[in-house]
Design an enzyme around this catalytic site. Structure first.
Site, mmCIF file in Angstrom:
data_model
loop_
_atom_site.group_PDB
_atom_site.id
_atom_site.type_symbol
_atom_site.label_atom_id
_atom_site.label_comp_id
_atom_site.label_asym_id
_atom_site.label_seq_id
_atom_site.Cartn_x
_atom_site.Cartn_y
_atom_site.Cartn_z
ATOM 1 N N ASP A 223 -53.389 -36.519 8.604
ATOM 2 C CA ASP A 223 -53.212 -35.590 7.491
ATOM 3 C C ASP A 223 -53.031 -36.393 6.212
ATOM 4 O OD1 ASP A 223 -52.777 -32.509 7.061
ATOM 5 O OD2 ASP A 223 -51.440 -33.546 5.682
ATOM 6 N N ARG B 103 -57.174 -25.781 14.725
ATOM 7 C CA ARG B 103 -56.652 -24.631 15.472
ATOM 8 C C ARG B 103 -57.685 -23.614 15.922
ATOM 9 N NH1 ARG B 103 -52.000 -23.736 11.112
ATOM 10 N NH2 ARG B 103 -53.845 -24.272 9.917
ATOM 11 N N ARG C 164 -51.981 -29.493 20.862
ATOM 12 C CA ARG C 164 -51.003 -29.287 19.785
ATOM 13 C C ARG C 164 -49.670 -28.770 20.343
ATOM 14 N NH1 ARG C 164 -47.746 -28.837 16.774
ATOM 15 N NH2 ARG C 164 -47.595 -27.939 14.705
ATOM 16 N N TYR D 130 -48.265 -32.260 -3.998
ATOM 17 C CA TYR D 130 -47.379 -31.976 -2.848
ATOM 18 C C TYR D 130 -46.040 -32.694 -2.999
ATOM 19 C CZ TYR D 130 -51.193 -29.619 -0.472
ATOM 20 O OH TYR D 130 -52.178 -28.734 -0.152
ATOM 21 N N ARG E 281 -62.339 -30.167 8.587
ATOM 22 C CA ARG E 281 -61.419 -29.562 9.560
ATOM 23 C C ARG E 281 -62.112 -29.182 10.866
ATOM 24 N NH1 ARG E 281 -56.125 -27.417 7.645
ATOM 25 N NH2 ARG E 281 -55.572 -28.971 6.108
HETATM 26 O O1 CP3 Z 1 -60.640 -32.261 11.332
HETATM 27 C C1 CP3 Z 1 -60.228 -32.745 10.258
HETATM 28 O O2 CP3 Z 1 -60.652 -32.369 9.148
HETATM 29 C C2 CP3 Z 1 -59.273 -33.909 10.308
HETATM 30 C C3 CP3 Z 1 -57.888 -33.652 10.107
HETATM 31 C C4 CP3 Z 1 -57.309 -33.146 8.781
HETATM 32 C C5 CP3 Z 1 -56.168 -32.324 8.754
HETATM 33 N N1 CP3 Z 1 -55.785 -32.164 7.447
HETATM 34 C C6 CP3 Z 1 -55.490 -31.769 9.938
HETATM 35 C C7 CP3 Z 1 -54.527 -30.651 9.788
HETATM 36 C C8 CP3 Z 1 -57.658 -33.426 7.448
HETATM 37 C C9 CP3 Z 1 -58.829 -34.201 6.908
HETATM 38 C C10 CP3 Z 1 -56.682 -32.794 6.625
HETATM 39 C C11 CP3 Z 1 -56.652 -32.903 5.147
HETATM 40 C C12 CP3 Z 1 -55.668 -32.133 4.374
HETATM 41 N N2 CP3 Z 1 -54.373 -31.851 4.696
HETATM 42 C C13 CP3 Z 1 -55.901 -31.634 3.068
HETATM 43 C C14 CP3 Z 1 -57.175 -31.831 2.256
HETATM 44 C C15 CP3 Z 1 -58.288 -30.964 2.711
HETATM 45 C C16 CP3 Z 1 -58.107 -29.504 2.462
HETATM 46 O O3 CP3 Z 1 -58.076 -28.773 3.459
HETATM 47 O O4 CP3 Z 1 -58.011 -29.109 1.302
HETATM 48 C C17 CP3 Z 1 -54.730 -30.979 2.633
HETATM 49 C C18 CP3 Z 1 -54.526 -30.283 1.321
HETATM 50 C C19 CP3 Z 1 -53.758 -31.148 3.671
HETATM 51 C C20 CP3 Z 1 -52.325 -30.704 3.642
HETATM 52 C C21 CP3 Z 1 -51.987 -29.765 4.728
HETATM 53 N N3 CP3 Z 1 -52.026 -30.080 6.070
HETATM 54 C C22 CP3 Z 1 -51.557 -28.432 4.603
HETATM 55 C C23 CP3 Z 1 -51.395 -27.686 3.287
HETATM 56 C C24 CP3 Z 1 -51.330 -27.951 5.899
HETATM 57 C C25 CP3 Z 1 -50.746 -26.613 6.275
HETATM 58 C C26 CP3 Z 1 -51.695 -25.506 6.070
HETATM 59 C C27 CP3 Z 1 -52.355 -25.181 7.363
HETATM 60 O O5 CP3 Z 1 -53.589 -25.114 7.399
HETATM 61 O O6 CP3 Z 1 -51.577 -24.961 8.327
HETATM 62 C C28 CP3 Z 1 -51.677 -28.983 6.819
HETATM 63 C C29 CP3 Z 1 -51.603 -28.918 8.294
HETATM 64 C C30 CP3 Z 1 -52.803 -29.383 9.075
HETATM 65 N N4 CP3 Z 1 -53.539 -30.514 8.838
HETATM 66 C C31 CP3 Z 1 -53.320 -28.752 10.240
HETATM 67 C C32 CP3 Z 1 -54.411 -29.544 10.691
HETATM 68 C C33 CP3 Z 1 -55.261 -29.327 11.915
HETATM 69 C C34 CP3 Z 1 -52.765 -27.499 10.897
HETATM 70 C C35 CP3 Z 1 -51.403 -27.741 11.420
HETATM 71 C C36 CP3 Z 1 -51.228 -27.504 12.904
HETATM 72 O O7 CP3 Z 1 -52.126 -27.734 13.736
HETATM 73 O O8 CP3 Z 1 -50.103 -27.111 13.258
#
Ligand code: CP3
Length: 348
Positions: A78, A32, A41, A154, A28
């Protein structure tokens, strides 16, 4: 792919090389906690719009590379774009996380298909090509997908879950019909990842964030076998492409996971004892991890000594420095800078 003279330190570490100063990237690393991410964003509209906008997705992928000079970039996308591309309704609700129209029975699975994958995910492939063209030649590009078990949680729960009760009841109670869902995800993911490699990804990471919910007697068919099938499927088209497996929270079963999947590197969560990992796993695969992301909020000497302890225990063999899970959004960018500095100064 087995180019051992690669100019990319990260790829050489995945191939088994040991460095005094290991390569570093952070899960990540785009997100944010960065003000420049929040700006893009806000302009993008919905989160999925950002994932499917090659220009903006490329921009946010590059932001942490410009700031910190990480050894690898990770594609901005994602894991939930795969259920979306299989035909499930997926939304990200502001402040609530992902919401999916739940898949609860075989007739729900029958409505989904892998035939739309490439059309729906074409913008992501375009993002990969753009990033590849912008990255410095010493920086590797990591593509990724969720592992089938984690994606299934999910899809079945309809979002994030605390106990995965519905998914587990199905998986443990009706092995055959649950296997149809897993097979569909395996097939879609092979296509998705193969196209990421075709577009320029140098290595691939599979995120099995919720592997910890699987009882050990089902780890083989729910976690290890699907992971191995994806790796074999992608390598049939792209021989030798390196894979990192991140099966979070499975502890000592990492030995089975490493032996049974064909991964080149294993992501360690922060609960894994580093001495045990060095002794038990590092002779077979490269290790990646495992600083607790909360240390980045604590900062200062606590963070530095925790990072150095990991370096002392894991940098004697093939190793990539990372966190044990993703960066927390409240992290101050200065603390990430201090961590990178600590790792890059190690042994100097
Ligand atoms: O920089 C990176 O790592 C690349 C991008 C990336 C994102 N999600 C962007 C993201 C990667 C590799 C992921 C993987 C991901 N997504 C996982 C596996 C890794 C982990 O963290 O366990 C999972 C379980 C998800 C599913 C997911 N995506 C959830 C549950 C959420 C909401 C929770 C949250 O943190 O808000 C997301 C949203 C998400 N994916 C965001 C980002 C930057 C935040 C949303 C936003 O910017 O509005």
């Amino acid at each position: 792919m087995t180019d051992t003279t690669s100019s990319k330190k990260f790829l050489r570490a995945l191939q088994g090389e040991t460095f005094d100063v290991p390569p570093i990237w952070l899960m990540r690393q785009a997100g944010r906690y960065l003000p420049e991410y929040r700006e893009v964003r806000a302009d993008a509209g919905s989160f999925l719009n950002l994932c499917y906008n090659p220009e903006l997705a490329c921009e946010v992928t590059m932001q942490p590379i410009r700031r910190y000079g990480f050894d690898a970039a990770i594609l901005f996308s994602d894991i939930l774009v795969v259920p979306d591309a299989l035909g499930q309704l997926v939304e990200f609700v502001e402040g609530e996380g992902p919401k999916l129209e739940p898949v609860r029975q075989p007739s729900d699975v029958a409505k989904l298909s892998t035939s739309w994958i490439d059309q729906r995910l074409a913008p992501v492939y375009e993002t990969v090509s753009r990033i590849k063209a912008e990255l410095p030649s010493s920086t590797a590009l990591i593509g990724f997908a969720g592992a089938p078990w984690t994606i299934a949680t999910y899809m079945v729960e309809g979002g994030s879950s605390r106990d995965f009760a519905i998914t587990k009841r199905w998986a443990l109670g009706n092995r055959e019909t649950f296997a149809e869902l897993i097979d569909l995800i395996v097939e879609g993911t092979i296509e998705y990842l193969s196209e990421q490699v075709a577009a320029g990804a140098d290595a691939l990471q599979l995120f099995d964030t919720w592997a910890s919910a699987v009882p050990y007697d089902r780890l083989q068919d729910l976690v290890i076998d699907p992971t191995r099938r994806i790796i074999e499927g992608v390598r049939a088209k792209h021989p030798g492409v390196p894979f990192i497996g991140f099966a979070r929270g499975i502890g000592a079963a990492l030995e089975d996971y490493v032996a049974g999947t064909g991964i080149n590197a294993v992501g360690l969560d922060s609960t894994v004892p580093v001495k045990w990992a060095a002794k038990t796993l590092q002779g077979r695969v490269t290790l990646q991890g495992n600083l607790d992301p909360q240390y980045l909020l604590v900062g200062g000497d606590s963070m530095k000594s925790a990072a150095i302890d990991i370096l002392e225990n894991l940098s004697g063999g093939p190793f990539v420095f990372n966190l044990g899970h993703g960066i927390i959004k409240e992290t101050r960018p200065e603390e990430v800078e201090a961590l990178v500095e600590t790792v890059r100064q190690y042994g100097k």
